[in-house]
Structure formats: structure tokens, C-alpha cells
Design an enzyme around this catalytic site. Structure first.
Site, PDB file in Angstrom:
ATOM      1  N   GLU A 544      -3.122  10.175  -0.753  1.00 48.96           N
ATOM      2  CA  GLU A 544      -3.174   8.697  -1.322  1.00 48.96           C
ATOM      3  C   GLU A 544      -4.327   7.257  -0.272  1.00 48.96           C
ATOM      4  OE1 GLU A 544       0.972   6.622  -0.507  1.00 48.96           O
ATOM      5  OE2 GLU A 544       1.686   7.707  -1.743  1.00 48.96           O
ATOM      6  N   ASP A 574      -3.178   3.509  -2.907  1.00 52.01           N
ATOM      7  CA  ASP A 574      -1.731   2.636  -2.103  1.00 52.01           C
ATOM      8  C   ASP A 574      -1.911   1.554  -2.483  1.00 52.01           C
ATOM      9  OD1 ASP A 574       0.358   3.000  -0.775  1.00 52.01           O
ATOM     10  OD2 ASP A 574      -0.295   4.481   1.067  1.00 52.01           O
ATOM     11  N   GLU A 631       5.984   0.149  -5.150  1.00 50.27           N
ATOM     12  CA  GLU A 631       6.833   0.775  -3.999  1.00 50.27           C
ATOM     13  C   GLU A 631       7.656  -0.287  -3.473  1.00 50.27           C
ATOM     14  OE1 GLU A 631       3.479   2.275  -0.496  1.00 50.27           O
ATOM     15  OE2 GLU A 631       2.920   0.752  -2.371  1.00 50.27           O
TER      16      GLU A 631
END
Ligand code: C2E
Ligand code: MG
Ligand code: MG
Length: 677
Positions: A544, A574, A631
């Protein structure tokens, strides 16, 4: 028939012994020094020790001769007496030159033997100068023995001077030299028998005992005088040389100001003083020139150096005897003010330094101006050690640097605490890896179509011995600033690969990689090493990276990313949306997955704007054929929205917080097992 070995006045023999010992001491001390020195100094020491050595042998011999009282008229032939002195000094000069400039055995045994033979030649020439009514009868075996004894003991004395490094060796060499002179002299005396005969004529022109005693006294005084003067010149030269070395170690070569080492010593001394008596207060100032880099860049290093020299001299001008100023780095200086009573006094001293530095600096072809930022900390507010006060002054200086309104700042515990805290934390962070204070947690990632586990993200935890768990959001930036992230990041990668390779279910493992780590030359090799050592299939590993990772050195980042992909390892972007140019980054780099930042996911079902951003990201993912992971999913409503919009993966507290290795075991293996660490 009488022997010269008898009829001696032992007080005078004692005097001879004393001169012999003193002279030998001086000679050997000088000989030891000339072995290690060079140039003119070596020549001076060689001449001096030859002169003293020669005179010592000669004086010892003639004082001992004066000790002999045969009870008949006698005297000393002047020329032979003087020649014997010349032989003593000349022979010694040869011996000392061999010692000073020779090598191997020539230097030690050869030089020493010449010395011993010189004593013998001087002795026997001296004996021929001795006249009395009668004849001398020689015992040649004694003569031979005296020469051999003198030469052997002399050789041993020289060897001891060369080979021995300690003061004991010098003492031993002196004892051997005294032994060499005495053994030679007294064996030589024992070699002589006198056949007294009043008919033998003794010239009235001979030097009497009284005259010889005066001459010997003069020579002895000269030995002692030049010995002690020479030796004190030696010691002074040596002391000056040591002082010069110390000075250059403690001073900055360019400006002549004390350096950081000297400053530290001063602070330590002051600490001791303050613990001792009176407890005088101390103010510490750290100074950093403004615009100095500019001066260097525009006008060159020569002008830059001239500016530093001028700044140093202005600082010296404003210093009183209670002030101390040092150059601690390139354009950094520090000052100490001892015995000040109030912050006003410290402040006005800082102001004086600033005014002095800020005046225009006129150099040959330019008028330059540099400013200065000053941080001040004192012992008035707290009683910490002065090296901490220095650190605090530094912190105040950093605040002053970033503050446009003031260029002199006093340390303020509240304002500077964060900086102090960071400093302590950085210190602890350096120990964290060797002390095994790191641990990895794993957060589950879910595939929305099946609702099954797709993989885990490895998240680093620091178990600080006093502070407890420190958030990666706090220590990762510190690790990046200090470069520690390279070793820490390598550990994470290694640990995560080992862990995942041990799972029974082949879930993927996502590992965060910091900007510095990715572009470092060894990264690809390290990654390859982790995969090989753990046996993890590259297809199960996902790296990431954030936008920041890629901006600094685009070309290098791109090159590394292609190498990683070639190995079969995937790369996820990310925190998508958090940066300034997420879209451009996405287009420029070959990602395999997009992770939407949790700030867009939180309550997205209630917030039209966030919903719109996530929807367009999903469209973008479709177009670029890149799966999307959301996320920070915390609620069923958020999850329902994401599923409806066909988000591919989700991660968040709703499915599981980051958990320890032991806690996720039931998820990664049918039969729970614990990996041996
Ligand atoms: P990240 O890579 O974006 O990691 C996700 C962060 O969001 C983690 O915080 C995780 O605990 C948190 N999180 C996950 N689900 C939720 C949720 O539902 N709600 C909320 N409020 N938070 C959630 P964490 O572990 O504190 O890590 C923070 C950041 O530190 C990470 O962000 C990553 O950028 C960095 N980091 C963590 N471990 C490492 C590492 O090993 N190497 C590097 N370079 N950075 C790391
Ligand atoms: Mg992450
Ligand atoms: Mg993230």
C-alpha cells in the site's frame, strides 16, 4: 707499591657519585625524548644529551681522582685533561647520533658500546694526565675487563632507553648508565698499581688539586645549568605543543571561537560549579544566522567564510568576562551568560548580539546583511542540567525560526513541550526495534460480493515501555523524518510475510510502505528477500502506497513499481482522495487497487457530497479496471450503501478492528495454531 683503589676520601667519592647520578638522569631523560622527536628539536636534544653525557663522565672521573690522596706531590697535565674532556663529549656525540639516527642494533647496542668505550678512552687519557713521583704499572686483564664492562653496560642502557616506554625503563636506563661509568672507572682504577719513586720529576706547571677542583666544579655547574635549562625548554616546548593541540581540538579553525566540544566542557564545568557553591544562574543562547545559505549560494564559500569570521568577531566584541561564545556548527553559534540575575539581562544580551550581527557587513566588493534567530533558556525557571538547558534554547530557537513576529524567543514549557516530547519520543524510537517493542496487528478486508474475508492489512503497533501503545500516526512521521523508517519498514515487511506464509488459508496480506522506503535502492532486493525467506507467494502480497510516496521522485517510484509488479506483487493506492492530485497520480502509476480514504466513507449514506465522491471513484475504478476498497466502514448503513454501489472490498471496525496475531488465528486457520517466533 701502592694501589689507586685505596686511599680515597669517601666524601669526595660520594660527590662523584652524586654528579654521576644527576648527570646520568638528565642524559637518559633527554635520550628518551630524542628517540621520539624529529627535525630541529632532535638535533637540539642530541647535542644537549651529548654535552651533558660527556661532561658527566669527565666530571665523575676527575672528582673521583680528586678523592684519591696519595700523600705525595701530584698534579694533572692541563692539555691531556682538556683533551680527555673533548674525548668524553666527542665520543658521546657519536653515541648519541647513533642513538638518534641509527636503526636496529647499530642504534641500541652499537650506540651504547661506543658510549662505554668513550668512558674507557676518556678514563685512560685522563689517567695519563695524572702525574706523581713514581711509575704506573697496568694490569691489562683489568683494563680489558673495564672496557668490556663499560661497553656492555652502556649498550644495555641504550637498549633500555629505546625499548622501554615507561618511566621505570628510564630509571633502569639511568641505573645502567651510572653502573657503566662506575664499573668502568673503578675497574680501571683497580688496574693500576703505583711504584712511587721520589726521584721521578713532577713538573711544577701541573694543575694542582685545587685548580682541578675549581675546573671540575665549573664543569659540573655547567652540566647542571644547561641540563636544567635545556630540560625546562624541552618541557615548555612540549607543554606548548600539547596546548596547541588541545586548542585546535577545542576551537573552530575558521573563526578561532571555541567549538561545540569546548562549549560542552564549559557547560559541564558550570554544572559542577553550580552544584558546589553559590549556585549562580546561567542563561544559554543558541543562534542561527538567517539568509546565510543565500550568501553562500550567491557570493560563494569564500565570502561565506568571511561573513562567519566577521560575525564571530562581532560576537566577541559584545562579550563581557561573564559571557562565553562558541561556534557550534555551519552558521550556528551558542553563548553562555554566567551569573545573570533576570530575564531582562539575558534578553538585553541577546538583543546586543542580534544588533551586532545584523549591522551591514562590508567586505571588499559587497555589503552584505545577515540576520540572526536566537533561542534562550535559563536556569531561573528550572534547575535542570545545562545540556538540557541548551536543548531547550534550541527548541526556543526553532520556534523563533518559524515565528515571523519575533526572532528572539525564550524557552516556554507550554509552547515548546511538543518539541521536547518529540525529541524524547525520537530518542526512544531509536531503541524500539532492538528492544523488540514493535508488533503487527492485522485488520480484516472483506469482499462485498461474497461477504468473505479477502485478506488482511498489517498495521504496525509500538508498545512503548512507559507511554503504552503509541499510534502509528504519531511515530511513523517521526520514523520518516529520522530515516528509521527504512529499518522499521523492512522489519514490518519481513514479519508480515512470515506471518501470512504461515496461515493455512491463502489470504492476501497488505503492507503499508512509506515514501522513503519505496525509493531506497535496496527496496526491491529486500522485498525479494522477504518473499524468499518466508516462502510467501508474491501474488498474496499487496503493497500500500500513498500519494506522497510517489510525488517526490516520480521517475524512481515508477521504475520501482514496475519492478515490484514484475515480481507478481500487487500495489494499492492508499488513502485515495486525501491528497491534492489523487486523480493525476492514479493515471500516472500502475495501481492494482484503490483504497478510498475513510474520511469519505464516514456517514457517506447521509452526506451527498461524500456519496458523490465515492460513486465517481467507483466509476473511475470500473473504467480503469481497478477494484475499489472502502476504508473505515463502521456502520451497517455505510456498508449497505457501498454494497449497493458495487464497491468491491470493505475494511473497517464493522468487520473487525486491527487484531493481534493470536486473535486472528481462528480466522486464518481451520485448526488454531501458534507460529513459533
Ligand atoms: P492506513 O494505512 O490508512 O490504515 C488504516 C487506518 O485506519 C488504521 O489506523 C486503522 O486502524 C484505521 N481504521 C481501520 N478501520 C477503521 C474504522 O472503521 N474507523 C476508524 N476510525 N479507523 C479505522 P492505524 O493502525 O492507526 O494506522 C494509521 C496509519 O499509520 C495507517 O493508515 C498507515 O498510513 C500508517 N501505518 C500503519 N502501519 C504502518 C506500517 O507498517 N508502515 C507504514 N509505513 N505506515 C503504517
Ligand atoms: Mg494502509
Ligand atoms: Mg488508508
Amino acid at each position: 707499591m701502592a694501589s689507586l683503589a685505596h686511599d680515597h676520601n669517601f666524601w669526595i667519592v660520594g660527590g662523584a657519585a652524586l654528579v654521576c647520578i644527576l648527570g646520568s638522569c638528565l642524559t637518559m631523560l633527554l635520550s628518551r625524548r630524542l628517540v621520539g622527536s624529529g627535525g630541529l628539536r632532535k638535533q637540539f636534544q642530541t647535542s644537549l644529551s651529548a654535552l651533558i653525557g660527556g661532561m658527566t663522565i669527565w666530571s665523575t672521573h676527575f672528582i673521583a681522582m680528586l678523592a684519591y690522596q696519595p700523600g705525595v706531590a701530584h698534579g694533572f697535565a692541563t692539555t691531556l685533561t682538556v683533551v680527555s674532556l673533548g674525548i668524553a663529549v666527542g665520543g658521546n656525540a657519536i653515541a648519541k647520533m647513533m642513538l638518534a639516527y641509527g636503526t636496529g642494533h647499530i642504534r641500541t647496542l652499537g650506540g651504547g658500546a661506543v658510549f662505554g668505550c668513550t668512558i674507557a678512552v676518556m678514563h685512560y687519557v685522563g689517567m695519563t694526565a695524572y702525574e706523581l713521583p713514581g711509575y704506573i704499572i697496568w694490569s691489562f686483564s683489568h683494563v680489558l675487563l673495564s672496557v668490556v664492562l663499560g661497553a656492555v653496560l652502556g649498550a644495555l642502557a641504550y637498549r633500555s632507553v629505546i625499548e622501554g616506554k615507561s618511566n621505570h625503563a628510564s630509571l633502569f636506563a639511568t641505573v645502567l648508565m651510572v653502573a657503566s661509568i662506575c664499573a668502568m672507572h673503578f675497574t680501571g682504577m683497580a688496574a693500576i698499581s703505583l711504584n712511587l719513586n721520589p726521584l721521578v720529576f713532577v713538573s711544577p706547571q701541573l694543575m694542582s688539586d685545587g685548580v682541578l677542583a675549581t675546573v671540575v666544579a665549573c664543569v659540573t655547574t655547567i652540566i647542571l645549568f644547561i641540563g636544567f635549562v635545556g630540560f625546562s625548554v624541552e618541557l615548555t616546548t612540549e607543554r606548548e605543543a600539547v596546548a596547541a593541540v588541545q586548542r585546535s581540538n577545542l576551537h573552530d579553525a575558521l573563526t578561532g571561537l571555541p567549538n561545540r566540544l569546548f562549549l560542552n566542557q564549559i557547560l559541564e564545568d558550570l554544572d559542577d560549579q553550580r552544584r558546589g557553591s553559590g549556585n549562580p544562574h546561567v542563561a544559554v543562547f543558541t543562534l542561527d544566522l538567517d539568509r546565510f545559505q543565500e550568501v553562500n549560494d550567491i557570493h560563494g564559500n569564500r565570502i561565506g567564510d568571511a561573513v562567519l569570521v566577521e560575525v564571530a568577531s562581532r560576537l566577541k566584541e559584545v562579550c563581557a568576562p561573564t559571557h562565553f561564545v562558541a561556534r557550534t556548527g555551519g552558521d550556528e553559534f551558542a553563548a553562555v551568560f554566567l551569573g545573570f540575575e533576570s530575564n531582562e539581562k539575558a534578553s538585553s544580551f541577546a538583543q546586543r548580539m542580534q544588533d551586532a550581527i545584523s549591522r551591514n557587513i562590508i567586505l571588499a566588493d559587497a555589503a552584505l546583511s545577515v540576520g540572526v534567530t536566537i533561542g534562550v533558556a535559563t536556569t531561573l525557571s528550572d534547575e535542570t542540567a545545562l545540556d538540557e538547558v541548551l536543548q531547550k534554547a534550541d527548541m526556543a530557537k526553532y520556534r523563533a525560526k518559524s515565528d515571523v513576529a519575533q526572532s528572539i524567543c525564550f524557552f516556554d514549557a507550554d509552547l515548546d513541550r511538543a518539541a521536547l516530547d518529540r525529541q524524547h519520543l525520537t530518542h526512544d524510537l531509536r531503541q524500539a526495534l532492538p528492544k523488540q517493542e514493535f508488533e503487527l496487528n492485522y485488520q480484516v478486508q472483506i469482499g462485498t460480493s461474497s461477504g468473505d474475508i479477502a485478506g488482511f492489512e498489517a498495521l504496525l503497533r509500538w508498545n512503548h515501555p512507559i507511554r503504552g501503545r503509541v499510534s502509528p500516526e504519531v511515530f511513523i512521521p517521526l520514523a520518516e523524518e529520522t530515516g528509521l523508517i527504512r529499518s522499521i519498514g523492512h522489519w514490518v515487511l519481513h514479519e508480515a510475510c512470515l506471518e501470512a506464509a504461515n496461515w493455512e488459508k491463502p489470504y492476501s496480506i497488505a503492507v503499508n510502505v512509506a515514501p522513503q522506503q519505496l525509493v531506497q535502492p535496496e527496496f526491491v532486493a529486500e522485498l525479494d528477500g522477504c518473499l524468499t525467506q518466508s516462502g510467501l507467494s508474491p501474488h498474496r502480497l499487496e503493497i500500500e502506497v500513498t500519494e506522497a510516496t510517489l510525488i517526490d521522485d516520480k521517475a524512481r517510484a515508477l521504475e520501482v513499481m514496475y519492478q515490484i509488479k514484475k515480481m507478481g506483487v500487487r500495489i494499492a493506492m492508499d488513502d485515495f482522495g486525501k491528497g491534492y492530485s489523487s486523480l493525476a497520480t492514479l493515471r500516472a502509476f500502475p495501481f492494482d487497487k484503490i483504497k478510498v480514504d475513510r474520511s469519505f466513507v464516514s456517514n457517506l449514506h447521509l452526506d451527498h457530497q461524500r456519496a458523490a465522491i465515492v460513486r465517481s471513484t467507483l466509476l473511475l475504478g470500473d473504467a480503469l479496471k481497478m477494484p475499489i476498497l472502502a476504508e473505515g466502514v463502521e456502520s451497517e448503513a455505510e456498508y449497505a450503501f457501498l454494497r449497493r454501489e458495487r464497491c468491491h472490498y470493505v475494511q473497517g471496525y464493522l468487520f473487525g478492528k486491527p487484531q493481534s496475531r493470536e486473535e486472528i488465528h481462528p480466522l486464518v486457520s481451520g485448526v488454531p495454531k501458534v507460529r513459533a517466533s
